[in-house]
Design a protein around this motif. Structure first.
Motif, PDB file in Angstrom:
ATOM      1  N   TRP A  59       1.509  -7.969  -0.822  1.00 33.50           N
ATOM      2  CA  TRP A  59       1.258  -6.905   0.143  1.00 33.50           C
ATOM      3  C   TRP A  59       0.147  -7.318   0.958  1.00 33.50           C
ATOM      4  CZ3 TRP A  59      -3.390  -4.284   0.918  1.00 33.50           C
ATOM      5  CH2 TRP A  59      -3.273  -3.139   1.582  1.00 33.50           C
ATOM      6  N   TYR A  69       7.724 -11.976   2.964  1.00 38.63           N
ATOM      7  CA  TYR A  69       8.218 -11.786   1.870  1.00 38.63           C
ATOM      8  C   TYR A  69       8.431 -13.135   1.120  1.00 38.63           C
ATOM      9  CZ  TYR A  69      11.396 -11.130  -2.304  1.00 38.63           C
ATOM     10  OH  TYR A  69      11.988 -11.064  -3.562  1.00 38.63           O
ATOM     11  N   GLN A 127       0.608   1.102  -2.970  1.00 41.71           N
ATOM     12  CA  GLN A 127       0.895   0.550  -1.664  1.00 41.71           C
ATOM     13  C   GLN A 127       2.513   0.463  -1.512  1.00 41.71           C
ATOM     14  OE1 GLN A 127      -1.562   0.668   0.577  1.00 41.71           O
ATOM     15  NE2 GLN A 127      -2.962   1.171  -0.923  1.00 41.71           N
ATOM     16  N   TYR A 129       5.949  -1.589   0.101  1.00 38.17           N
ATOM     17  CA  TYR A 129       6.067  -2.844   0.605  1.00 38.17           C
ATOM     18  C   TYR A 129       7.517  -2.826   0.910  1.00 38.17           C
ATOM     19  CZ  TYR A 129       6.343  -7.860   1.043  1.00 38.17           C
ATOM     20  OH  TYR A 129       6.348  -9.216   1.386  1.00 38.17           O
ATOM     21  N   ALA A 217       7.523  -6.016  -5.803  1.00 35.42           N
ATOM     22  CA  ALA A 217       7.054  -5.436  -4.571  1.00 35.42           C
ATOM     23  C   ALA A 217       7.813  -4.421  -3.786  1.00 35.42           C
ATOM     24  CB  ALA A 217       6.144  -6.145  -3.986  1.00 35.42           C
ATOM     25  N   PRO A 218       9.110  -4.766  -3.306  1.00 36.66           N
ATOM     26  CA  PRO A 218       9.706  -3.871  -2.630  1.00 36.66           C
ATOM     27  C   PRO A 218      10.446  -2.718  -3.377  1.00 36.66           C
ATOM     28  CG  PRO A 218      10.367  -6.145  -2.121  1.00 36.66           C
ATOM     29  CD  PRO A 218       9.554  -6.147  -3.564  1.00 36.66           C
TER      30      PRO A 218
END
Length: 295
Positions: A59, A69, A127, A129, A217-218
């Protein structure tokens, strides 16, 4: 409409896929724990925090430095691995001759410090992403629509796990690593720098956690507590597979992910506890774990 035990086929396969994705994270995280415990005899409770650190690095790379990424998928594990090397070099190395409890307490303290630090800067809400552009679409398989990113997570995790197993179990380097943990003095007599080998092994183990963090993360909201929510289940996976068993970590992680996904279909209330129920049964029948060696 095709159904399985009254469940529409598409919904059934969707839950199975979700379980396989979760199982991929279980496998790669438990693999890192198994490498560290099997070769260094350290119970690394900081693994979940380092997984979170890898996700936050992805991030931050995008938010602050415009690194996409794919760049962070390669860079974040290296940074996490280097951070792990510092932990081993300046903290853990002094505890190897002491009881396992000291290493567990140290890594638990590191977890609390890291989570508190990230919580003070970014809060606990998480957060977002975005999924990389190349993997945002989905593939229609006829019986279901498969999101490409989730397929990528499964493939990437399985490839990394199998490569790690092959290196440790089937190469000369892996043989030296195993020998260095069992009889370091003998291996040092052949000119091998065992302390450096141990440091790099710990760095590699935590780099796997960083890699899993970038993969997650995604899919998940990146938050300071994302590792704490997962690490207890991952420890259960390691215990079921056998502490220190590389193959056990991979097979058990993927298998339990699928079982968890199926449980959400047939008995949703038990999905959060099924892993621990299986752990209790395995420990009663085989205390060393499914792939562990009885002493």
């Amino acid at each position: 409409m095709i159904t399985i035990f009254g469940i529409p086929l598409q919904a059934f396969l969707g839950q199975l896929l979700l379980g396989l994705v979760n199982g991929s994270f279980y496998a790669i995280l438990s693999l890192g724990l198994a490498v560290i415990f099997g070769l260094l005899n350290v119970i690394n409770f900081a693994h979940g925090a380092l997984y979170m650190f890898g996700a936050f690095l992805a991030w931050m790379g995008l938010a602050y430095f415009d690194l996409n990424y794919w760049v962070m998928l390669a860079l974040a594990p290296l940074i996490v691995g280097f951070f792990g090397i510092l932990i081993e070099k300046f903290l853990l190395k002094h505890l190897y001759k002491l009881d396992h409890l000291y290493g567990l307490l140290l890594t638990f303290g590191i977890t609390l410090l890291m989570e508190g630090l990230f919580r003070s800067f970014y809060g606990v809400s998480g957060q977002p992403y975005s999924t990389p552009e190349a993997l945002r679409s989905a593939t229609n398989l006829g019986f279901m629509v498969l999101p490409n990113y989730r397929a990528w997570v499964v493939v990437a995790s399985v490839v990394v796990c199998l490569l790690t197993w092959f290196v440790i179990e089937r190469t000369r380097l892996g043989a030296v690593l195993r020998a260095g943990t069992e009889n370091p003095r003998l291996v040092e007599a052949f000119g091998v720098n065992v302390p450096l080998m141990i440091t790099l092994t710990y760095g590699f183990g935590v780099a796997l956690a960083g890699f899993a963090g970038v993969l997650a993360a995604p899919i998940l909201q990146i938050s300071p507590l994302m590792g704490s929510n997962l690490i207890i289940v991952v420890f259960a996976v390691v215990v079921i597979g056998g502490m220190g068993s590389i193959l056990g970590a991979i097979v058990t992680g993927l298998g339990l992910g699928l079982i968890e996904g199926l449980t959400k279909v047939f008995w949703p209330e038990a999905s959060s506890t099924v892993v621990f129920i299986i752990m209790a049964i395995v420990l009663l029948l085989r205390p060393a774990g499914l792939f562990g060696k009885e002493k």
